[in-house]
Scaffold this motif. Structure first.
Motif, PDB file in Angstrom:
ATOM      1  N   GLY A   1       5.578   9.278  -5.556  1.00 58.49           N
ATOM      2  CA  GLY A   1       4.861  10.494  -5.906  1.00 58.49           C
ATOM      3  C   GLY A   1       3.943  10.200  -7.083  1.00 58.49           C
ATOM      4  O   GLY A   1       3.106   9.308  -7.032  1.00 58.49           O
ATOM      5  N   GLN A   2       4.124  10.913  -8.191  1.00 53.18           N
ATOM      6  CA  GLN A   2       3.322  10.695  -9.397  1.00 53.18           C
ATOM      7  C   GLN A   2       4.047   9.852 -10.443  1.00 53.18           C
ATOM      8  O   GLN A   2       3.501   9.598 -11.520  1.00 53.18           O
ATOM      9  N   LYS A   3       5.264   9.427 -10.137  1.00 50.91           N
ATOM     10  CA  LYS A   3       6.061   8.675 -11.107  1.00 50.91           C
ATOM     11  C   LYS A   3       5.850   7.174 -10.959  1.00 50.91           C
ATOM     12  O   LYS A   3       5.939   6.628  -9.873  1.00 50.91           O
ATOM     13  N   GLU A   4       5.576   6.504 -12.101  1.00 46.30           N
ATOM     14  CA  GLU A   4       5.519   5.049 -12.153  1.00 46.30           C
ATOM     15  C   GLU A   4       6.893   4.554 -12.588  1.00 46.30           C
ATOM     16  O   GLU A   4       7.420   4.980 -13.616  1.00 46.30           O
TER      17      GLU A   4
ATOM     18  N   GLU B   1       0.818  -1.207   0.000  1.00 46.22           N
ATOM     19  CA  GLU B   1       0.000   0.000   0.000  1.00 46.22           C
ATOM     20  C   GLU B   1       0.859   1.267   0.000  1.00 46.22           C
ATOM     21  O   GLU B   1       1.991   1.278   0.482  1.00 46.22           O
ATOM     22  N   MET B   2       0.300   2.329  -0.558  1.00 42.95           N
ATOM     23  CA  MET B   2       1.000   3.599  -0.613  1.00 42.95           C
ATOM     24  C   MET B   2       1.149   4.155   0.803  1.00 42.95           C
ATOM     25  O   MET B   2       0.238   4.046   1.624  1.00 42.95           O
ATOM     26  N   GLN B   3       2.310   4.737   1.086  1.00 39.25           N
ATOM     27  CA  GLN B   3       2.588   5.247   2.423  1.00 39.25           C
ATOM     28  C   GLN B   3       3.576   6.407   2.341  1.00 39.25           C
ATOM     29  O   GLN B   3       4.167   6.659   1.294  1.00 39.25           O
ATOM     30  N   THR B   4       3.735   7.107   3.449  1.00 36.28           N
ATOM     31  CA  THR B   4       4.722   8.178   3.545  1.00 36.28           C
ATOM     32  C   THR B   4       5.446   8.057   4.883  1.00 36.28           C
ATOM     33  O   THR B   4       4.921   7.484   5.838  1.00 36.28           O
ATOM     34  N   HIS B   5       6.662   8.612   4.932  1.00 34.33           N
ATOM     35  CA  HIS B   5       7.430   8.653   6.168  1.00 34.33           C
ATOM     36  C   HIS B   5       7.890  10.084   6.410  1.00 34.33           C
ATOM     37  O   HIS B   5       8.412  10.736   5.509  1.00 34.33           O
ATOM     38  N   THR B   6       7.677  10.568   7.622  1.00 30.27           N
ATOM     39  CA  THR B   6       7.999  11.940   7.973  1.00 30.27           C
ATOM     40  C   THR B   6       9.444  12.075   8.434  1.00 30.27           C
ATOM     41  O   THR B   6       9.920  11.247   9.215  1.00 30.27           O
TER      42      THR B   6
ATOM     43  N   MET C   1       9.779   1.175 -13.044  1.00 34.66           N
ATOM     44  CA  MET C   1      10.095  -0.245 -13.062  1.00 34.66           C
ATOM     45  C   MET C   1      11.517  -0.384 -12.551  1.00 34.66           C
ATOM     46  O   MET C   1      12.461   0.129 -13.155  1.00 34.66           O
ATOM     47  N   LEU C   2      11.671  -1.044 -11.401  1.00 37.94           N
ATOM     48  CA  LEU C   2      12.974  -1.204 -10.773  1.00 37.94           C
ATOM     49  C   LEU C   2      13.514  -2.592 -11.087  1.00 37.94           C
ATOM     50  O   LEU C   2      12.851  -3.598 -10.819  1.00 37.94           O
ATOM     51  N   ASN C   3      14.709  -2.639 -11.652  1.00 42.43           N
ATOM     52  CA  ASN C   3      15.341  -3.897 -12.007  1.00 42.43           C
ATOM     53  C   ASN C   3      16.501  -4.192 -11.065  1.00 42.43           C
ATOM     54  O   ASN C   3      16.935  -3.329 -10.288  1.00 42.43           O
ATOM     55  N   GLY C   4      17.036  -5.400 -11.160  1.00 37.89           N
ATOM     56  CA  GLY C   4      18.185  -5.776 -10.351  1.00 37.89           C
ATOM     57  C   GLY C   4      19.333  -4.791 -10.513  1.00 37.89           C
ATOM     58  O   GLY C   4      19.707  -4.453 -11.633  1.00 37.89           O
ATOM     59  N   GLY C   5      19.860  -4.322  -9.386  1.00 38.99           N
ATOM     60  CA  GLY C   5      20.940  -3.341  -9.418  1.00 38.99           C
ATOM     61  C   GLY C   5      20.478  -1.909  -9.278  1.00 38.99           C
ATOM     62  O   GLY C   5      21.304  -1.000  -9.150  1.00 38.99           O
ATOM     63  N   ASP C   6      19.157  -1.673  -9.276  1.00 38.02           N
ATOM     64  CA  ASP C   6      18.624  -0.311  -9.167  1.00 38.02           C
ATOM     65  C   ASP C   6      18.529   0.143  -7.717  1.00 38.02           C
ATOM     66  O   ASP C   6      18.268  -0.657  -6.811  1.00 38.02           O
ATOM     67  N   ILE C   7      18.699   1.451  -7.543  1.00 37.73           N
ATOM     68  CA  ILE C   7      18.503   2.102  -6.250  1.00 37.73           C
ATOM     69  C   ILE C   7      17.340   3.084  -6.375  1.00 37.73           C
ATOM     70  O   ILE C   7      17.218   3.785  -7.384  1.00 37.73           O
ATOM     71  N   LEU C   8      16.515   3.126  -5.351  1.00 34.49           N
ATOM     72  CA  LEU C   8      15.463   4.134  -5.274  1.00 34.49           C
ATOM     73  C   LEU C   8      15.625   4.871  -3.948  1.00 34.49           C
ATOM     74  O   LEU C   8      15.653   4.252  -2.883  1.00 34.49           O
ATOM     75  N   ILE C   9      15.751   6.180  -4.029  1.00 34.54           N
ATOM     76  CA  ILE C   9      15.815   7.026  -2.832  1.00 34.54           C
ATOM     77  C   ILE C   9      14.418   7.597  -2.594  1.00 34.54           C
ATOM     78  O   ILE C   9      13.850   8.253  -3.469  1.00 34.54           O
ATOM     79  N   ILE C  10      13.877   7.344  -1.406  1.00 37.95           N
ATOM     80  CA  ILE C  10      12.529   7.814  -1.077  1.00 37.95           C
ATOM     81  C   ILE C  10      12.646   8.984  -0.106  1.00 37.95           C
ATOM     82  O   ILE C  10      13.004   8.805   1.060  1.00 37.95           O
ATOM     83  N   PRO C  11      12.396  10.202  -0.584  1.00 38.36           N
ATOM     84  CA  PRO C  11      12.525  11.384   0.277  1.00 38.36           C
ATOM     85  C   PRO C  11      11.407  11.437   1.320  1.00 38.36           C
ATOM     86  O   PRO C  11      10.404  10.733   1.203  1.00 38.36           O
ATOM     87  N   PRO C  12      11.561  12.288   2.327  1.00 41.65           N
ATOM     88  CA  PRO C  12      10.505  12.440   3.332  1.00 41.65           C
ATOM     89  C   PRO C  12       9.225  12.983   2.713  1.00 41.65           C
ATOM     90  O   PRO C  12       9.267  13.768   1.748  1.00 41.65           O
ATOM     91  N   GLU C  13       8.099  12.553   3.250  1.00 42.29           N
ATOM     92  CA  GLU C  13       6.769  13.018   2.846  1.00 42.29           C
ATOM     93  C   GLU C  13       6.392  12.636   1.415  1.00 42.29           C
ATOM     94  O   GLU C  13       5.421  13.164   0.871  1.00 42.29           O
ATOM     95  N   LYS C  14       7.130  11.732   0.793  1.00 44.09           N
ATOM     96  CA  LYS C  14       6.819  11.324  -0.580  1.00 44.09           C
ATOM     97  C   LYS C  14       6.049   9.999  -0.541  1.00 44.09           C
ATOM     98  O   LYS C  14       6.534   9.003  -0.018  1.00 44.09           O
ATOM     99  N   ARG C  15       4.827  10.017  -1.092  1.00 46.89           N
ATOM    100  CA  ARG C  15       4.031   8.789  -1.107  1.00 46.89           C
ATOM    101  C   ARG C  15       4.691   7.750  -2.006  1.00 46.89           C
ATOM    102  O   ARG C  15       5.145   8.059  -3.107  1.00 46.89           O
TER     103      ARG C  15
END
Length: 291
Positions: free
Chosen positions: A64-67, A41-46, A69-83
């Motif tokens: 956020g609003q971006k869809e 489920e969509m969530q946020t962290h403060t 596709m994360l593949n092996g070796g990818d990094i995703l940085i999730i900023p504060p307050e970002k769903r």
């Protein structure tokens, strides 16, 4: 803000970093997803930054609003307050590492660094050129060492090692964000092959046949296809067949007819592949879409 899920299973390990004395690094986790699971489920962290690393496999994610596709070796940085979350996509088969750290308030410091270094690191993460980029082998190694040195029975020794590893991880991620910017444009010949596969879901397409189309050896073709598209060609073919099936059940008299039309050797094999990529059997999927 939704709290981090601390549930542990045979294939899911959680490190509660507060238990060994960290005020800034909050939680770390590893999960081996062997089969498709329910969507996250969509969530946020403060006031918190999360680093998600896909060691192997594939995940569909929304930030956020971006869809994405994360593949092996990818990094995703999730900023504060970002769903963020899988946004109704089931969690796909993958090996995932993640870690979350708090943004220090007032004059608090990160990992006991001087205030100027703390501000520099936090500002760097909040202003990365992209939140989604390729990592490198050092990231998987560093995450593995973090799990190796987490020891509740040796809190002092454990904290010393982990403090060093956390700083290494942050610097490696920052370095990767500048060196490995995502380039989502495959070469023309690989793009043509991907389109050919998409347009021919009912054909039995072998790797040797596809590699011959662009005059590559099978090993070279598989390497380039995975590097440029993100998943192996065999998996791409299967996913394409399953996507076709999801859209065309009503055009066939039975699931068996559809399975044979897609060149599956049996309806049972088709059902097992369908469930692997959707989390439901064909029968369950049809009932859900018709209800």
């Amino acid at each position: 803000m939704k709290k981090f899920d601390r549930t542990e299973t045979k294939n899911r390990k959680i490190l509660d970093l507060e238990k060994i004395g960290f005020d800034d690094f909050y939680i770390a986790g590893f999960q081996k997803i062997k089969s498709v699971e329910d969507s996250k489920e969509m969530q946020t962290h403060t006031d918190m930054i999360e680093i998600l690393y896909i060691d192997k496999g594939l995940q569909y994610y929304k930030l956020g609003q971006k869809e994405l596709m994360l593949n092996g070796g990818d990094i995703l940085i999730i900023p504060p307050e970002k769903r963020h979350g899988t946004n109704n996509h089931p969690e796909d088969t993958a090996n995932l590492f993640w870690i979350a750290f708090k943004i220090p308030k007032n004059r608090n410091r990160l990992l006991n660094l001087p205030l100027i270094e703390t501000k520099h690191l936090i500002n760097t993460f909040l202003n990365l050129p992209s939140c989604h980029f390729k990592g490198n082998a050092k990231i998987a190694t560093t995450f593995s060492k973090i799990f190796e040195y987490y020891d509740l029975n040796e809190k002092v020794n454990s904290k010393i090692h982990l403090t060093s590893l956390f700083l290494q991880l942050l610097l490696i991620v920052i370095d990767a964000s500048h060196k490995n910017k995502m380039d989502n444009s495959p070469s023309q010949e690989i793009s043509n092959i991907a389109n050919y596969i998409k347009n021919n879901p009912r054909k039995e397409l072998s790797i040797s046949y596809l590699s011959d189309l662009i005059n590559l050896s099978e090993s070279r073709f598989k390497h380039r296809f995975k590097k440029e598209i993100g998943i192996p060609p065999g998996e791409f073919i299967m996913r394409n067949k399953i996507n076709y099936a999801k859209e065309n059940f009503s055009n066939y008299d039975s699931i068996q007819d559809l399975a044979f039309a897609l060149e599956f050797s049996s309806s049972n094999y088709f059902a097992s592949v369908f469930k692997k990529y959707t989390g439901s059997t064909p029968t369950e999927y049809c009932k859900d879409t018709l209800s």
